[in-house]
Design an enzyme around this catalytic site. Structure first.
Site: not given
Length: 321
Positions: A237, A266, A285
């Site tokens: 994270r 994000e 990601h």
């Protein structure tokens, strides 16, 4: 029943999940991230069911207040720190999750961790760009064999990463707040102190859950303690690593590089300093983005909705402790 599926960047939700099997379902799939809160509320008006991709979209109390028809929020994964569970309960919204990988035993995030480690240590991106520009052999790589892999968080994912490190003949050390020497040994690692982890790692990889305790855990002091030749990899994270401190360490040369798949915000904003930071490999990601993972997630999303329609919701999430 109106269902809105958020953040289907790859346009696979309808192919991987049998949404057509849901009775009287009007399904809308959103392929781009909606960052603006007013735009999000407008897109979700009249939706009884919303499907959220992990923690990409926040659902604070204000959003629940503005979506009076919402009754089921399905989040991929079995935890979501971006959801106000108390507000959801107050507004009569059930929250269900998925086990991320469906019925597979995928190690996709562990695999991507090693893609980043190798890319950083062997300068894969730099050499690719140099070759395309007509240059040949512009860097000197670093061997993994004989070096030290530091694992910050030795849970399921950290254990998978640690075992791969052993296959590369790396010394594996680990630390987390509740880790025991016995548990570390089971994963083929040696328990060290927090200070020893940062000072001794040639590659430091982050595998902790995000919480108040872990937010900002890797900051300026930790980067100062690391070897100038060390690289940091984070596929866990973003907020666990202080982005400002990381950029400063990269610019100053306090560490040799960083491989990142996760960020504070994000998608990563265009003006974020990380985009211009030296010696970085940045991915959007992708840790969980494989066919097996997404197929399993969307199949379970449909199961969650069908169970809720039948009055017996499954995989109901409890508020975080």
């Amino acid at each position: 029943m109106r269902i809105v599926v958020l953040d289907d960047y790859q346009r696979v939700a309808r192919a991987y999940g049998d949404f057509d099997s849901l009775p009287e379902a009007d399904v809308e799939v959103v392929h781009e991230h909606i960052a603006d809160r007013d735009a999000l509320v407008a897109a979700l008006q009249d939706a009884e069911v919303v499907v959220a991709m992990r923690e990409r979209t926040a659902f604070p109390a204000e959003v629940f207040e503005r979506l009076p028809k919402l009754r089921l929020l399905v989040t991929t994964g079995m935890a979501n720190a971006a959801v106000d569970f108390a507000a959801a309960a107050a507004h009569g919204v059930t929250i269900s999750g998925t086990t991320m990988y469906g019925n597979t035993k995928s190690s996709n995030t562990a695999e991507l961790t090693w893609a980043l480690i190798l890319a950083c240590r062997r300068h894969v991106v730099t050499e690719d760009r140099a070759l395309r520009d007509g240059r040949w052999q512009t860097t000197v790589g670093s061997d993994l064999a004989g070096s030290t892999l530091g694992v910050l968080g030795l849970g399921r994912m950290g254990t998978q990463v640690a075992r791969i490190g052993q296959a590369f003949d790396m010394r594996v050390i680990a630390w987390s707040e509740n880790l025991t020497a016995e548990r570390a040994a089971e994963a083929g690692a040696t328990l060290v102190s927090r200070d020893e982890l940062f000072a001794g790692s040639d590659v430091l990889t982050v595998h902790l859950k995000l919480s108040e305790r872990t937010t900002g855990l890797v900051g300026a002091a930790e980067f100062a303690a690391m070897k100038p030749s060390a690289v940091l990899v984070n596929t866990s994270r973003g907020p666990i690593v202080d982005e400002t401190a990381l950029v400063a360490a990269l610019i100053a040369g306090s560490i040799a590089g960083a491989g990142l798949d996760v960020y504070d915000v994000e998608p990563l904003p265009r003006g974020n300093p990380l985009r211009g930071a030296p010696r970085t490999v940045l991915l959007p990601h992708l840790g969980y983005v494989t066919e097996a993972s997404l197929r399993g997630m969307y199949q379970q999303v449909v199961e969650d909705i069908a169970a809720w329609q039948a009055g017996a919701p499954v995989r109901v999430l409890a508020p975080p402790a």
